[in-house]
Design a protein around this motif. Structure first.
Motif, PDB file in Angstrom:
ATOM      1  N   TRP A 205     -12.121  -3.622 -13.763  1.00  0.00           N
ATOM      2  CA  TRP A 205     -10.875  -3.476 -14.526  1.00  0.00           C
ATOM      3  C   TRP A 205     -10.413  -2.014 -14.499  1.00  0.00           C
ATOM      4  O   TRP A 205      -9.227  -1.726 -14.292  1.00  0.00           O
ATOM      5  CB  TRP A 205     -11.101  -3.938 -15.965  1.00  0.00           C
ATOM      6  N   GLY A 206     -11.367  -1.102 -14.671  1.00  0.00           N
ATOM      7  CA  GLY A 206     -11.022   0.311 -14.582  1.00  0.00           C
ATOM      8  C   GLY A 206     -10.471   0.664 -13.208  1.00  0.00           C
ATOM      9  O   GLY A 206      -9.552   1.469 -13.070  1.00  0.00           O
ATOM     10  N   LEU A 207     -11.038   0.039 -12.163  1.00  0.00           N
ATOM     11  CA  LEU A 207     -10.531   0.258 -10.811  1.00  0.00           C
ATOM     12  C   LEU A 207      -9.070  -0.182 -10.717  1.00  0.00           C
ATOM     13  O   LEU A 207      -8.232   0.516 -10.136  1.00  0.00           O
ATOM     14  CB  LEU A 207     -11.391  -0.514  -9.814  1.00  0.00           C
ATOM     15  N   ALA A 208      -8.764  -1.348 -11.305  1.00  0.00           N
ATOM     16  CA  ALA A 208      -7.386  -1.837 -11.281  1.00  0.00           C
ATOM     17  C   ALA A 208      -6.445  -0.895 -12.035  1.00  0.00           C
ATOM     18  O   ALA A 208      -5.334  -0.596 -11.574  1.00  0.00           O
ATOM     19  CB  ALA A 208      -7.324  -3.244 -11.883  1.00  0.00           C
ATOM     20  N   VAL A 209      -6.883  -0.429 -13.204  1.00  0.00           N
ATOM     21  CA  VAL A 209      -6.054   0.480 -13.997  1.00  0.00           C
ATOM     22  C   VAL A 209      -5.835   1.793 -13.252  1.00  0.00           C
ATOM     23  O   VAL A 209      -4.728   2.351 -13.242  1.00  0.00           O
ATOM     24  CB  VAL A 209      -6.689   0.739 -15.377  1.00  0.00           C
ATOM     25  N   LYS A 210      -6.883   2.286 -12.595  1.00  0.00           N
ATOM     26  CA  LYS A 210      -6.747   3.559 -11.887  1.00  0.00           C
ATOM     27  C   LYS A 210      -5.890   3.414 -10.639  1.00  0.00           C
ATOM     28  O   LYS A 210      -5.163   4.334 -10.264  1.00  0.00           O
ATOM     29  CB  LYS A 210      -8.124   4.112 -11.531  1.00  0.00           C
ATOM     30  N   LEU A 211      -5.963   2.258  -9.965  1.00  0.00           N
ATOM     31  CA  LEU A 211      -5.044   2.008  -8.856  1.00  0.00           C
ATOM     32  C   LEU A 211      -3.606   2.037  -9.372  1.00  0.00           C
ATOM     33  O   LEU A 211      -2.708   2.611  -8.736  1.00  0.00           O
ATOM     34  CB  LEU A 211      -5.350   0.662  -8.200  1.00  0.00           C
ATOM     35  N   ALA A 212      -3.384   1.423 -10.535  1.00  0.00           N
ATOM     36  CA  ALA A 212      -2.063   1.468 -11.151  1.00  0.00           C
ATOM     37  C   ALA A 212      -1.671   2.895 -11.530  1.00  0.00           C
ATOM     38  O   ALA A 212      -0.490   3.276 -11.430  1.00  0.00           O
ATOM     39  CB  ALA A 212      -2.051   0.587 -12.403  1.00  0.00           C
ATOM     40  N   SER A 213      -2.662   3.694 -11.935  1.00  0.00           N
ATOM     41  CA  SER A 213      -2.395   5.069 -12.319  1.00  0.00           C
ATOM     42  C   SER A 213      -1.995   5.926 -11.124  1.00  0.00           C
ATOM     43  O   SER A 213      -1.396   6.990 -11.291  1.00  0.00           O
ATOM     44  CB  SER A 213      -3.636   5.672 -13.003  1.00  0.00           C
ATOM     45  N   ILE A 214      -2.358   5.486  -9.933  1.00  0.00           N
ATOM     46  CA  ILE A 214      -1.881   6.142  -8.711  1.00  0.00           C
ATOM     47  C   ILE A 214      -0.499   5.621  -8.350  1.00  0.00           C
ATOM     48  O   ILE A 214       0.435   6.388  -8.088  1.00  0.00           O
ATOM     49  CB  ILE A 214      -2.863   5.896  -7.552  1.00  0.00           C
ATOM     50  N   LEU A 215      -0.357   4.302  -8.351  1.00  0.00           N
ATOM     51  CA  LEU A 215       0.859   3.658  -7.884  1.00  0.00           C
ATOM     52  C   LEU A 215       2.073   4.007  -8.751  1.00  0.00           C
ATOM     53  O   LEU A 215       3.144   4.376  -8.230  1.00  0.00           O
ATOM     54  CB  LEU A 215       0.642   2.136  -7.870  1.00  0.00           C
TER      55      LEU A 215
END
Length: 432
Positions: A366-376
């Motif tokens: 989930w953190g990976l998904a949030v951090k991908l969003a934090s890049i995007l």
């Protein structure tokens, strides 16, 4: 708070200690990322260069990329070694130390500012994943939303405390003739100190209830991540929610990262007025997290998230169309209500959909998904503002489309079905 809401053996003071970490670390995002250092980085450190906003978003994206690479592996190691608490100590001290290092990030010190920003944000994000993984150990499934909401609401109170301390210092500094180059850097030290002190209840009172895995499994912790990713097809609701998370969190992270820059560039807010804005928004965010935590346990986590996404879409349209500060203040407070509610609901839903024995690992995903969003999200905003020659209204409208996409992706998620799949996944893992 009543005992039936908590897992057997969990005491109320331990839930408070867990929630205090939200109180502690919220000062970092509120002061460093949202209210103070972002605008100072663009105007002070980078000298309002045309690429300054993009550089800010790029630096944060690098830190989020590092978190993406390591979060599932760290989660797997924590599950295998029952090491969430040990790692939480490390990430806390890392974030505190590099936040304090920003004191030396004055005009022209671009390299130092970027290094300290990347490192502090990396430790913050990693610690955020670890503290979230304690939630299912503390609350029963039917109370995940409420306990998560208590934590998020207390977190916004922590953001208020850090902001108030920074505002008090900035007011004193301005009265004595000091400028942003002085008071912004000192506020970084204030934020770091408050983070350290407020995290002590968590670090001292929160128990590690997980048990170490057998030696063979511990040695193969990294292989467990590949196993989990390979079997996500057996958890279709969790998989779809992770995709949904990437989409709508991209919009949220853009708002968090660039709110102060938007207020400064579009409505010409100075540092003190920006802090006042974020102070008010933190109050509405705390109320949203607390009260909506109770609502989501009644109406369901998926429906609760859908309602907040509709609110986010309305907020973007209001802020984009605002001719003056009045409508912008309304939009900002709507963002606060939606932020507290959506973040709390998402954490609770992941706790419901994740297999019980692998909470840290799946919260790492989930953190990976949030951090991908934090890049995007922030990179999309930064690129849009650069391409449009500094048109921040257009950049906000572009990133607002992420909320629409997230709402569409959420339609296929069913919490009850996902919970049953997680239980089957856990049983098959034990039998295998």
């Amino acid at each position: 708070m009543s005992a039936p809401l908590l897992q057997p053996g969990v005491r109320v003071r331990e839930v408070w200690a867990w929630a205090m970490y939200d109180f502690a670390n919220s000062g970092y995002t509120t002061v460093v990322i949202t209210a103070v250092f972002g605008a100072y980085f663009v105007a002070g450190v980078a000298g309002n260069a045309p690429w300054a906003t993009f550089a800010w978003t790029l630096a944060l994206s690098v830190s989020y990329g590092l978190i993406m690479l390591t979060a599932p592996l760290i989660g797997a190691w924590a599950d295998a070694h029952a090491g969430k608490k040990r790692l939480l100590w490390l990430t806390t001290l890392g974030c505190v130390g590099f936040t304090a290092l920003l004191y030396w990030a004055g005009p022209g010190a671009l390299a130092l500012a970027i290094i300290a920003l990347v490192a502090s944000n990396y430790f913050f994000g990693t610690g955020e994943n670890l503290i979230a993984a304690f939630l299912p150990e503390l609350a029963r499934p039917r109370a995940l939303g409420r306990v998560s909401g208590w934590g998020w609401s207390l977190g916004y109170v922590g953001g208020l405390v850090s902001l108030a301390a920074s505002l008090a210092w900035i007011g004193w500094a301005q009265d004595h003739g000091l400028g942003a180059d002085d008071f912004v850097r000192v506020s970084m030290v204030i934020t770091a100190a408050l983070f350290l002190v407020a995290s002590l209840p968590t670090l001292l009172l929160l128990r590690e209830r997980a048990v170490p895995q057998p030696a063979q499994r511990a040695r193969n912790a990294w292989a467990q991540v590949r196993h989990t990713l390979g079997h996500l097809r057996r958890l279709p609701d969790l998989r779809r929610f992770l995709v949904c998370t990437v989409l709508y969190q991209a919009g949220i992270q853009a708002v968090i990262t660039l709110a102060a820059i938007y207020a400064n560039q579009v409505f010409h807010f100075d540092t003190a007025r920006t802090i006042q804005l974020v102070l008010v928004v933190n109050v509405t965010a705390a109320l949203g997290a607390f009260f909506f935590g109770h609502v989501q346990d009644r109406i369901g986590h998926v429906r609760a998230i859908a309602l907040t996404l509709l609110g986010w879409i309305g907020m973007v349209l209001l802020a984009w169309a605002a001719p003056d500060e009045t409508l912008f203040w309304i939009a900002a407070n709507l963002a606060g209500l939606c932020m507290g509610a959506s973040q709390s609901a998402a954490r609770a839903l992941v706790g419901l959909l994740a297999p019980p024995a692998q909470q840290a690992e799946f919260f790492g995903l989930w953190g990976l998904a949030v951090k991908l969003a934090s890049i995007l999200g922030p990179l999309t905003y930064g690129a849009a503002s650069w391409i449009s020659a500094g048109d921040h209204r257009r950049a906000l409208l572009v990133t607002g489309s992420f909320f629409v996409a997230g709402l569409v992706a959420l339609r296929g998620v069913e919490a009850g079905r996902g919970w049953r799949a997680a239980q089957r996944f856990a049983r098959d893992g034990r039998e295998g």
